[in-house]
Design a protein around this motif. Structure first.
Motif, PDB file in Angstrom:
ATOM      1  N   THR B 245      17.850 -21.423 -38.916  1.00  0.00           N
ATOM      2  CA  THR B 245      17.117 -22.532 -39.542  1.00  0.00           C
ATOM      3  C   THR B 245      16.625 -23.503 -38.472  1.00  0.00           C
ATOM      4  OG1 THR B 245      19.306 -23.372 -40.036  1.00  0.00           O
ATOM      5  CG2 THR B 245      18.022 -22.636 -41.877  1.00  0.00           C
ATOM      6  N   ARG B 246      17.488 -23.814 -37.537  1.00  0.00           N
ATOM      7  CA  ARG B 246      17.056 -24.731 -36.480  1.00  0.00           C
ATOM      8  C   ARG B 246      15.881 -24.160 -35.705  1.00  0.00           C
ATOM      9  NH1 ARG B 246      20.782 -28.772 -35.481  1.00  0.00           N
ATOM     10  NH2 ARG B 246      22.685 -28.409 -36.665  1.00  0.00           N
ATOM     11  N   ARG B 247      15.982 -22.880 -35.439  1.00  0.00           N
ATOM     12  CA  ARG B 247      14.948 -22.243 -34.630  1.00  0.00           C
ATOM     13  C   ARG B 247      13.607 -22.278 -35.373  1.00  0.00           C
ATOM     14  NH1 ARG B 247      12.685 -22.110 -30.514  1.00  0.00           N
ATOM     15  NH2 ARG B 247      11.725 -20.182 -29.800  1.00  0.00           N
ATOM     16  N   ILE B 248      13.639 -21.965 -36.645  1.00  0.00           N
ATOM     17  CA  ILE B 248      12.386 -21.948 -37.405  1.00  0.00           C
ATOM     18  C   ILE B 248      11.819 -23.360 -37.498  1.00  0.00           C
ATOM     19  CG2 ILE B 248      11.439 -21.590 -39.723  1.00  0.00           C
ATOM     20  CD1 ILE B 248      13.140 -19.083 -39.884  1.00  0.00           C
ATOM     21  N   ALA B 249      12.685 -24.331 -37.708  1.00  0.00           N
ATOM     22  CA  ALA B 249      12.208 -25.707 -37.772  1.00  0.00           C
ATOM     23  C   ALA B 249      11.517 -26.076 -36.463  1.00  0.00           C
ATOM     24  CB  ALA B 249      13.368 -26.642 -38.057  1.00  0.00           C
ATOM     25  N   THR B 250      12.120 -25.705 -35.349  1.00  0.00           N
ATOM     26  CA  THR B 250      11.507 -26.025 -34.054  1.00  0.00           C
ATOM     27  C   THR B 250      10.168 -25.321 -33.898  1.00  0.00           C
ATOM     28  OG1 THR B 250      13.763 -25.947 -33.242  1.00  0.00           O
ATOM     29  CG2 THR B 250      12.031 -26.154 -31.592  1.00  0.00           C
ATOM     30  N   LEU B 251      10.146 -24.046 -34.237  1.00  0.00           N
ATOM     31  CA  LEU B 251       8.899 -23.295 -34.075  1.00  0.00           C
ATOM     32  C   LEU B 251       7.792 -23.908 -34.921  1.00  0.00           C
ATOM     33  CD1 LEU B 251      10.338 -19.669 -34.182  1.00  0.00           C
ATOM     34  CD2 LEU B 251       9.157 -20.725 -32.237  1.00  0.00           C
ATOM     35  N   LEU B 252       8.134 -24.335 -36.128  1.00  0.00           N
ATOM     36  CA  LEU B 252       7.111 -24.920 -36.999  1.00  0.00           C
ATOM     37  C   LEU B 252       6.670 -26.284 -36.480  1.00  0.00           C
ATOM     38  CD1 LEU B 252       8.399 -23.932 -40.544  1.00  0.00           C
ATOM     39  CD2 LEU B 252       6.361 -23.094 -39.386  1.00  0.00           C
ATOM     40  N   GLN B 253       7.614 -26.959 -35.853  1.00  0.00           N
ATOM     41  CA  GLN B 253       7.245 -28.245 -35.286  1.00  0.00           C
ATOM     42  C   GLN B 253       6.229 -28.048 -34.162  1.00  0.00           C
ATOM     43  OE1 GLN B 253      10.743 -30.321 -33.926  1.00  0.00           O
ATOM     44  NE2 GLN B 253      10.679 -31.461 -35.874  1.00  0.00           N
ATOM     45  N   GLU B 254       6.495 -27.029 -33.359  1.00  0.00           N
ATOM     46  CA  GLU B 254       5.585 -26.759 -32.250  1.00  0.00           C
ATOM     47  C   GLU B 254       4.226 -26.314 -32.759  1.00  0.00           C
ATOM     48  OE1 GLU B 254       7.709 -23.832 -30.033  1.00  0.00           O
ATOM     49  OE2 GLU B 254       9.174 -25.284 -29.273  1.00  0.00           O
ATOM     50  N   LYS B 255       4.237 -25.467 -33.783  1.00  0.00           N
ATOM     51  CA  LYS B 255       2.973 -24.925 -34.266  1.00  0.00           C
ATOM     52  C   LYS B 255       3.121 -24.659 -35.764  1.00  0.00           C
ATOM     53  CE  LYS B 255      -0.146 -21.055 -33.432  1.00  0.00           C
ATOM     54  NZ  LYS B 255      -0.066 -19.633 -33.105  1.00  0.00           N
TER      55      LYS B 255
END
Ligand code: SF4
Lengths: 1099, 904
Positions: B245-255
């Motif tokens: 979940t953290r990883r997906i949140a970060t990825l979505l934040q980036e792009k």
């Protein structure tokens, strides 16, 4: 000796049963044997290793794979050399045969018995009768009860007398009868087949049961007979006859010889036993007097003295006393009384119905218990004739080597499966096949999971209808200090029974030899009764244990300590004590979820939201840390008004009578829960609860442990959801089986608290066993005794109903007594398991009476057979000193949120986007599709070129389409007519002549376009589009709705409104393609040649 | 480099040559602009190609490229070939199989579920046999299951030969018949193929024909290098969810528009926990709105059946045509929000449920309920219930059922009866009901099998078609997709997260199919039927995933369930690291930090004048057990909402016995008359008493009445036997009622109404007050202890003003435990009534006992009247059957009442 045994045990050429006591290196042995076998097979799948848990299977797989990937051990690790050598050979084999073994671990068939039966049943959908595999569910209690209840209803209809007899036997307590039947369903593998097979011939069933009973009685007589020294068998009859004559007891007086050990002589045996014993044991020689038939005269004297002498001697024969007493409790005959049998028959009829209902429930719910899956798999394997091996072969289960781990825990069903798997193994068929079973009967403690240790004992005698095995015993203990091993040897050779007994599950002790040299200690801390009551005693014990833990940790902070108790309740006083002392610990499965405050609150919330009139639950919300009302405020709100609480909470006058702060809390609760009350029943229960929980901000009001408890509870809720509602009875049942999560930090894992059962297979430096003086809860006497008796190659069930509610009888006691013995013997083994967890120190704690006696039924009573003064097999005995802090008077105040979290307002959803369509009958959609397709064809060809022949082919196509869409018969005909009519209308229409003309520029039919934005692509299909002579792009959608009658305009308006958005989307898409082109939108209604056109909105 | 494995070469059929032609999207694009057709192995791949080509075009809108999945391509070809029969649709085919199988099974009792399963397996087996060109005769000699399959296929053919099904065929059997005309029908001169790891014989044959007809076959081989791979090890599955979940949140934040695939390995059997964690993390606000069912990301499709509305609808339909209802079903019906008129009648329906529960109506008859007058305030509910009750379950054709059911659903309120249906449904709910209607309408296709069917069968078909209907959730981030690892082959993403990728996930174990003999499966190399094929398939999927994105992030849990796991050997050579969770470890006992305050939760609230309407012994008993309980029960009116139980409730049995005994002694009046009874008159007396009890007593299902009467007969007979053993006596009073004004002094007093079952007087003038008990036996200790557990007899003693000569006693009427249990000043010759003589733990002085009772009762009454209501249970036992734990919050006060079972 042990080394020799190990070598034999892993020899891939032999079939062996290995007794591997605690700490004897069993896993290593299994790994080595698997590696050794790999060299001898064509495919790794030929080896099947069965474990009892998935965890064990995974562990085993990892051990094997690790061995395969191991590098050559150096000299310091010489003990690993053998494993490495075997692994290298296995790898070599893998390479030769292209197995990819080290990378394809699933090729090793290491699995649980349950997954094997599941796989078999799934592979045989027809023979197993499953068709579709059910979901295997362990907790089927509610299904059993439901099936039992329905069965009782049916019995009341079809055999009233039987139902009545059973109900009256149980004092007309339907609930009790239902739960009795439900319990029986849970263990139906024991009786089901026998009972069903005899459904039409109950007399034969009676014979079977009674002959089993006879067998049991004879067996008891025989063992008594064996124990009685031969010389007394001759000496006693004349002495007893003498006494009988003097007392006028004819049967005794006529005793001329020692009776045979047969059922017919049972009354005589009982008579003799009564002469030799009182209810407390063998008669004391001093009790032989004139009353017993030995007058105080010279004539009697020699016989009397001889008798006294014999009685004295008999007391020295181990086991005889209890055998004689046991004899007297045997039922006078081995047959059921008529009345008993009537009841048993009624019960069997009920059970048969219940089993049938259970099947129906399983097939309705798509679930089944493991028993069902195993029974069906076995049924499929055994087939009609019971020739299993062919079938296995056809399934390509070419199993040549079977290994069974934890063999002492085998259940009846598992044994049956094993017999099936090995049934086709004949000697000399050229195949090399082996069976390897390993376990420790001394550690068999899972009767509640249906383990039958008797099966191990039978297998050891090669009397279990399995392939012949050699028995090997490992003796070396690589776990515990010599001092502990020696103490365990001493203690348990006395505590365990001297004789093995497969019927009663008696296992005798096997000696171990320590392979280690470290120091160790074994202490028993004895507690004297405390006047302040048991709570004070618990506190004292908890304090002592805490001190000991602290001391151990101070001595070596890396030390691993376990506190193991017979029941998790016994650990309750210890947890707060450790908490107070600031010692972190890991408590595995100790706190049941249903008593955690946050879970209680969540449950109340669920009930309140799902049931408006559940006053208790609403009150719980009002008094929770959010509601925070005290009793005075609650009374103002709820007092003397029976209307639903939710209603009262919204009454302005009530609120105004309360303290403003309290009223504000109530108002907040209303505002926060309102959206949830609104949708309760319409959304999933988990969703409902989660939102309510977060709307009240409760997550922040509890600690992290609570958060995971809530997560677990919601998980349970989700599995029970039946569409916006749950069955609370099942919910509560489920909660009882869940436990608060343990602290998983590394720090906490140094001190572990768990039950003795949970500790099986684990080990610690220091082991503390508190509460040994407490009695277990060995339950009420059941209403129905059920046990199984081993026979050659199978087991026979034996059942007896208790004479009546709250009473007792001998036949019942005989059957139930077997179960009781199994229980008692297992209890001693539980203590063994607990004690053998210790590597260096073992500390036991227990309370004795003022006289130094341990409570009967407690584990301590096993450790102190002669009372505290008699010592504990050489363990150091320490008196428990000091006092503990009780919780008395420490009542903690309740907490509430100082301030309530801010209310989250839900934005109303914008306008409605979806339309509920008006249903126009099942033909509407197929007709629409067919007409669309034909219009496409017409337009593609150009309506100008369309011929009658085209119409004919089109008619055929439409028909095919309607058929393919599922229409048939009359509806097909009428749909086809409608399509034809539409086509005719279109062909005759001037509008269509323009619309479907081939003359247009850039025209398309069923135009598929893809548009994309930000990576997401949308696909559209436009029915008809072209550019007219004025350069306008037309976008036309066909609508095949029909309309008859007046008000055509209103209908068209309505339709336009409904579909405008869709056409606007098309317009927007096309604007991207042709930005400059003007666009016009239209709907065409071929069914009645209707038309609407308009200018698209500009955005 | 990510892997030690090379991409497996495509194994083409011997007769055809497929060139590994194009490799890049631009080339594919170009070929397609030149009229090529792109065939993919799965529908998912087709959709993904459309997307890729559309994006690659650079234009905002393009004509949808000609990409189609193999299955769809075949279906289109068959549909448009006028010379071929029309295939049966899935549902028709399923029903046909089921019919054939049902007729074939010797044992007619096979469950519907089992037949459904067999039909599914058989259909699948036949499809595979067609794809692999396996002759029916090859099934011979492989045992019962294979032979049954052969028989069933024969049976299907026989059915298809019947005139009613003329011109129809099984979809699986048609593709081979395309061969003759196929070459002539192809418009495209080039076919691109993508996503096939190998070709089945059927596919090879079709492709060979095309090639012979001049179609160029090109295979798309990606030349993209495998993505960069990193492996993260998590401690357990919870931690892995956290990582993802953290990883997906970060990825979505980036792009925000990044296309992310979260692929799950086999060991993650349920991706729901992952979905929930993503919802929580990505849509924190939505958690506050229970009606918002939008998910954060695209999850694997659920089923229509699982939607609450549809579950309820099918549940309600299950009651149609029934004459009686279990109370639990009735409750569900009453509380179903979609049943017509719920909003208006909600409170009334809930109240009715409460009433039925209190009466323990475990089963109730619908006609009775309709006629009972209980539904007077609930006209809409009554309407719905009658509609269910009037439902006719005789056989109909499927289309008749469809239209009938439409009408019923309107009457029940699930379907609106016109455009102006007033209730406000959410968009999601409207979508559901539309979908349901389509499912329902689709069932008319069963008419083609010219069957009428029973209601239960029709309903079962509707239920399984709802179960089979996938329901895709709406996602706030449609660019993030969760799907099984095995379905991702051929798809492209920006980032791939591959979760649960342990040994169990890959390489996959061998898996064989039922019914089709295993040796045949192996001979024809069907799917993953042995370890070698499974390994090949796994390698293919692994290679596909490696090329699915430039970056592949693999994770696994070291411990899953209780099982230790290792990473998949496929990932063995990749860079590994450990996940370092951000939060504090779960399970530790730190507060989450909301400020809390202690509060005085139970101040005394004195009783107000007239507040307590009805007070009985229970008030005193509860006050003694726990003041809070007394307050909650008797002043707040908190009564439990019980579940019903089968059979007669113990309380009903008890009051029936009471009534019978009252009548019995009303007639007898004295011991003399009892002794004078002969057998017959005793029998008659007992019968009369029982008849009297039934007249007065509660409603009990008729069939249980007779049984209970028999039980009462036995008990009463035994009881009279016990009474015969007593010294002579007269009955002084029956059911005498007193009203005690308690406490004896003080400002707040209340009435306690009590009724003594019976008072006797013996020849010596002793009064003996008797209270019948049909429940568990009472021990004397319970009424003379420090805190009186059972205040009934003390209260009676107080009310009747008993003195030194008198006695009080329970009369236990429980089978197996019959007898008196009481106390008296002196021995009055009744077994079980102990004299206060100080022996055997009995009190010494009866007068003192009476005095203590008076004081204690008074003290408890005073406590209650003064509103003393603290949560102070007498002991853990007092809480055992209380049920108020959530209200009193007893555990939070530090009181330990774990009532768990012992051992294990
Ligand atoms: S659960 Fe115990 S403490 Fe709570 S009200 Fe009931 S008796 Fe009192």
């Amino acid at each position: 000796m042990s080394e020799q045994a190990r070598l034999h045990a892993r020899d891939p050429g032999r079939s062996v049963l290995v007794q591997a006591p605690a700490g004897s290196g069993k896993t290593e042995l299994l790994t080595q044997r698997i590696l050794a076998l790999l060299v001898h097979v064509d495919e790794p799948e030929e080896i099947l290793a069965l474990t009892f848990t998935r965890k064990a299977a995974a562990e085993m797989r990892i051990r094997v794979i690790d061995a395969l990937n191991m590098s050559e051990p150096d000299a310091a690790q010489a003990h690993k050399l053998e494993t490495w050598r075997l692994a290298q050979a296995a790898l070599q084999r893998s390479r030769e045969r292209g197995w990819n073994l080290a990378e394809h671990a699933s090729r090793l068939r290491l699995m649980t018995l349950d997954s094997l039966t599941h796989a078999l049943a799934a592979q045989l959908p027809l023979l197993s009768g499953f068709g579709e595999m059910p979901v295997a569910g362990e907790d089927q209690g509610h299904t059993y009860r439901l099936a039992a209840e329905r069965a009782l209803d049916r019995l009341l209809e079809i055999d009233r007398d039987a139902a009545e007899a059973l109900l009256l036997h149980l004092d007309h307590q339907a609930v009790v009868l239902i739960s009795l039947v439900a319990d029986m369903l849970a263990k139906r593998e024991q009786w089901l087949e026998l009972v069903i097979d005899h459904a039409r011939d109950m007399e034969a069933l009676r014979d079977t049961l009674e002959s089993t009973l006879t067998g049991l009685i004879v067996e008891q007589l025989q063992s008594c007979d064996r124990l009685m020294p031969i010389e007394y068998r001759h000496a006693l009859p004349p002495i007893l006859a003498f006494a009988g004559e003097n007392r006028g007891v004819a049967e005794l007086a006529s005793l001329s010889a020692w009776p045979a050990a047969s059922v017919e002589s049972l009354p005589l045996w009982q008579l003799i036993a009564a002469e030799l014993t009182t209810k407390d044991g063998l008669r004391k020689p001093g009790g032989i007097n004139v009353k017993r038939g030995f007058p105080n005269d010279e004539e009697s004297k020699p016989l009397k003295q001889q008798f006294q002498q014999i009685l004295g001697d008999l007391a020295l024969v181990p086991g005889l006393e209890s055998a004689l007493i046991g004899l007297q409790q045997l039922p006078a005959t081995s047959s059921y009384s008529e009345q008993q049998w009537q009841l048993m028959q009624a019960l069997f009829n009920l059970l048969i119905l219940a089993a049938d209902e259970l099947q129906q429930q399983f097939s309705l719910s798509g679930e089944a218990d493991f028993t069902e899956i195993a029974l069906r798999a076995l049924r499929a394997l055994e087939g009609e004739a019971g020739q299993p091996s062919d079938l296995l072969l056809r399934l390509d289960y070419r199993i040549h080597h079977i290994l069974v781990d934890e063999f002492q825990d085998t259940s009846l069903l598992q044994m049956r499966l094993l017999r099936n798997l090995t049934a086709g193994w004949q000697e000399g068929d050229g195949r090399h096949r082996t069976l390897f079973m390993v376990g420790d009967p001394m550690q068999s403690i899972y009767r509640f999971r249906k383990a039958e240790v008797g099966l191990f004992l039978q297998a050891a005698e090669n009397a279990a209808a399995l392939p012949q095995v050699e028995m090997q015993s490992l003796e070396r203990n690589f776990r515990s200090a010599p001092l502990i091993v020696d103490w365990v040897n001493r203690a348990f050779s006395a505590i365990f029974p001297p004789q093995q007994d497969a019927v009663r599950g008696a296992v005798k002790h096997a000696m171990a030899v320590s392979a280690l040299t470290r120091d160790g200690c074994v202490c028993l801390h004895i507690q004297q009764p405390d006047e302040a009551g048991s709570e004070a005693e618990d506190a004292q014990e908890a304090a002592a244990i805490t001190a000991l833990v602290r001391q151990e940790l101070a001595a070596d902070a890396t030390r691993r300590i376990a506190i193991l108790a017979r029941s998790r309740k016994h650990l309750h006083a210890i947890m707060p004590a450790l908490n107070r002392a600031g010692i972190p610990f890991k408590a595995t499965k100790l706190l049941p979820l249903d008593s955690c405050p946050e879970v209680r609150l969540l449950r109340a919330m669920a009930r309140a939201l799902l049931h408006p009139i559940d006053r208790e639950s609403w009150a719980a919300l009002l008094r929770s840390c959010y509601g925070g009302l005290n009793t005075a405020e609650l009374l103002l709100l709820l007092g003397s008004d029976e209307r639903p609480v939710w209603h009262l909470m919204q009454e302005a006058e009530r609120l105004s009578a309360m303290e403003p702060a309290a009223a504000a809390r109530v108002a907040s609760l209303v505002a926060a829960l309102e959206p949830c009350v609104e949708v309760a029943g319409r959304v999933g229960v988990r969703r409902l609860l989660e939102s309510a929980w977060s709307r009240l901000g409760l997550a922040a009001a509890f600690d992290a442990t609570a958060a995971s408890n809530i997560a677990q509870t919601l998980e349970l809720v989700a599995t029970l959801d039946e569409g916006g509602a749950i069955d609370f009875a099942r919910f509560d049942e489920g909660l009882k089986k869940l436990f608060a999560v343990a602290n998983s930090s590394a720090e906490a894992s140094r001190v572990e608290l768990m039950t003795m059962h949970g500790a099986k297979g684990l080990q610690w430096d220091v082991v503390l066993l508190p509460g040994l003086g407490k009695r277990g809860n060995n339950g009420d006497t059941p209403l129905l005794a059920l046990t199984d008796v081993p026979a050659v190659g199978h087991e026979l069930p034996l059942l007896a109903l208790r004479a009546a509610t709250r009473s007792d009888d001998a036949l019942f006691s005989l059957v139930n007594g077997i179960e009781k013995s199994k229980y008692d013997y297992e209890l001693a083994r539980l203590l063994y398991v607990a004690c053998t967890r210790a590597e260096t120190s073992l500390h036991m704690f227990g309370r004795v009476s003022e006289k130094g006696q341990a409570t009967s039924g407690s584990l301590l009573s096993l450790l102190l057979p002669g009372g505290a003064d008699g010592g504990c097999f050489g363990a150091e005995i320490i008196g428990l000193q000091g006092e503990g802090a009780t919780q008395e008077g420490e009542r903690k105040p309740l907490l509430r949120m100082s301030e309530l979290p801010e209310l989250v307002v839900i934005e109303p959803v914008p306008t409605r986007q979806e339309t509920e369509y008006l249903w126009a009958g099942p033909e509407a959609a197929p007709v629409g599709n067919a007409v669309h397709a034909i219009l496409q064809q017409v337009a593609e060809k150009g309506i100008e070129q369309w011929s009658a022949a085209d119409s004919e082919v089109a008619g055929l196509r439409m028909r095919r389409m309607l058929l393919a869409e599922g229409l048939s018969g009359e509806s097909l005909e009428s749909a086809a007519r409608r399509c034809q009519l539409a086509l005719q209308r279109v062909l005759a229409s001037s509008r269509a002549a323009w619309l479907l003309s081939a003359a247009h520029r850039e025209s398309h039919c069923e135009w598929a376009l893809s548009s994309h934005r930000g990576g997401a692509v949308a696909n559209h299909i436009i029915d008809r589009s072209f550019v007219d002579t004025g350069g306008t792009r037309w976008i036309v959608d066909y609508k095949t709705a029909s309309h008859e009658g007046a008000d055509m305009e209103a209908f068209l308006d309505e339709e336009t409104k409904r579909h405008a958005a869709q056409l606007e989307r098309y317009a927007a898409t096309l604007r991207l393609l042709e930005p400059e082109r003007p666009i016009r939108l239209a709907l065409y209604f071929p069914m009645f040649d209707g038309w609407r056109e308009w200018e698209p909105a500009h955005h | 480099m990510a892997s030690r494995f090379n991409s497996a070469p495509i194994e083409g059929p011997k007769t055809i040559k497929i060139k590994p032609g194009v490799s890049q999207v631009s080339e594919v694009s170009e070929a397609m602009q030149n009229g090529a057709l792109l065939l993919t192995a799965t529908a998912g791949q087709a959709a993904d190609w459309k997307r890729r080509l559309s994006v690659a075009s650079g234009a905002a809108v393009i004509e949808t490229p000609a990409v189609v999945s193999w299955q769809q391509w075949l279906a289109d070809l068959i549909a448009t070939d006028l010379s071929l029969p029309v295939p049966l649709n899935r549902l028709q085919e399923t029903q046909l199989w089921e019919r054939v199988i049902r007729a074939d099974l010797p044992d007619r009792s096979s469950s519907a579920a089992s037949i459904r399963g067999l039909a599914r397996h058989a259909m699948q087996a036949l499809e595979l046999m067609q794809e692999h060109d396996i002759d029916l005769r090859e099934l011979a000699g492989f045992g019962e299951e294979a032979e049954a399959l052969a028989r069933w296929i024969g049976g299907i053919h026989a059915e298809l030969a019947r005139p009613t099904l003329a011109g129809r065929a099984l979809a699986a059997e048609l593709p081979w018949r395309l061969l003759p005309g196929l070459a002539g029908r192809m418009e495209a001169s080039t076919i691109l193929l993508d996503g096939f790891d190998r070709f089945m014989p059927l596919q090879s044959a079709l492709l060979a024909v095309l090639q012979a007809g001049g179609v160029q076959l090109l295979c798309i081989e990606s030349d993209a290098p495998p993505g960069e791979v990193i492996v993260t090890a998590c401690t357990d599955e919870g931690e892995e969810v956290d990582l993802l979940t953290r990883r997906i949140a970060t990825l979505l934040q980036e792009k925000p528009e990044a296309r992310i695939a979260l692929l799950t390995g086999d060991s993650i059997r349920d991706s729901e926990p992952l979905g929930l964690a993503l919802d929580r993390c990505l849509l924190p606000a939505a958690r506050h709105n229970p009606a918002d069912e939008t998910r954060a990301v695209v999850m694997p499709a659920g089923s229509l059946f699982d939607a609450p509305m549809i579950r309820q609808l099918l549940f309600v339909l299950g009651l149609a045509g029934k004459r009686s209802l279990a109370l639990s079903d009735c409750s569900r019906l009453l509380l179903s929000p979609w049943l017509k008129g719920y909003a208006a009648e909600r409170a009334g329906r809930a109240a009715l449920d409460g009433w039925l529960r209190r009466r323990n109506m475990h089963h109730l008859s619908i006609p009775w309920l309709l006629g009972s007058g209980r539904l007077d305030g609930l006209p809409e509910f009554a309407g719905a219930l009658s509609a269910l009750n009037d439902w006719k379950v005789t056989r109909h054709s499927a289309s008749d059922w469809v239209s009938e059911l439409n009408r019923l659903l309107q009457e029940l309120g699930f379907l609106p009866s016109g455009f102006e249906a007033g209730d406000l449904r959410s968009d999601a709910e409207i979508r559901l009901i539309n979908t349901l209607r389509d499912q329902l309408a689709s069932l008319v296709c069963l008419d083609a099998l010219d069957d009428t069917m029973s209601w239960s069968r029709f309903l079962a078909i509707l239920r399984s078609s709802c179960t089979a209907k996938p329901l895709q959730n709406e996602a706030a981030f449609p660019n993030v997709v969760v799907m099984p690892f095995t379905q991702a082959a051929g798809l492209k993403f920006d980032v791939v997260l591959l979760a649960g990728f342990d040994e169990e996930a890959a390489p996959m174990p061998a898996r064989s199919l039922p019914l089709l003999p295993l040796p045949l499966q192996q001979k024809y190399r069907i799917r993953q039927c042995n370890a070698v094929l499974a390994y090949e398939r796994s390698s293919f999927l692994w290679q596909a995933v490696l090329r699915a994105a430039p970056r592949i992030e693999i994770s696994y849990a070291r411990v899953r369930g209780e099982q230790e796991c290792r990473p998949s050997p496929f990932a063995a050579g990749c860079e590994q690291r450990d996940y370092l969770p951000v939060e504090v470890d779960r399970g530790s006992a730190t507060m989450m930090g909301w400020p809390m305050e202690p509060f005085e939760d139970a101040p005394s609230v004195p009783l107000r004048e007239g507040e307590l309407q009805r007070g009985g012994t229970a008030v005193i008993r509860d006050q003694s057990a726990c003041p809070f309980r007394a307050f909650a029960r008797h002043r707040l009116g908190l009564t439990p909402l019980e579940e019903s139980t089968p059979g007669i409730e113990p309380t009903v049995k008890g009051s029936l016995l009471h009534l019978a005994l009252e009548e019995l002694w009303r007639r007898l009046q004295s011991a003399d008359r009892l002794h004078a009874l002969d057998e017959e008159s005793e029998r008659q007396l007992i019968e009369a008493a029982i008849a009297h009890a039934w007249e007065q007593g509660g409603a009990v299902p008729a069939r249980l009445q007779a049984i209970e009467s028999r039980r009462m007969r036995t008990l009463l007979g035994q009881w009279l036997e016990i009474e015969r053993g007593r010294p002579p006596f007269q009955v002084l009073a029956l059911e005498e009622e007193w009203r005690l004004h308690l406490p004896q002094s003080g400002p707040n007093r209340f009435d306690v109404r009590i009724k003594a079952d019976r008072i006797d007087r013996d020849a010596h003038g002793h009064r003996i007050l008797i209270d019948y008990k049909s429940g568990a036996k009472q021990r004397i200790a319970q009424w003379i202890g420090e805190r009186i557990e059972e205040p009934q007899l003390p209260l009676y003693a107080l009310a009747a003003n008993l003195g030194h000569e008198d006695a009080v006693s329970f009369a236990s009427l429980r089978a197996g435990e019959m007898g008196f249990e009481g106390l008296a000043g002196e021995d009055i010759g009744i077994e079980g009534i102990a004299a206060c003589d100080g022996k055997r733990n009995h009190p010494e002085d009866w007068d003192a006992v009476l005095e203590v009772w008076r004081e204690k009762i008074d003290a408890l009454a005073a406590e209650f009247a003064n509103g003393e209501c603290r949560v102070t249970p007498r002991d853990a036992d007092a809480c055992r059957y209380c049920g108020l734990e959530a209200v009193c919050r007893i555990e939070e006060t530090g009181f330990d009442l774990d009532a768990g079972d012992d051992e294990a």
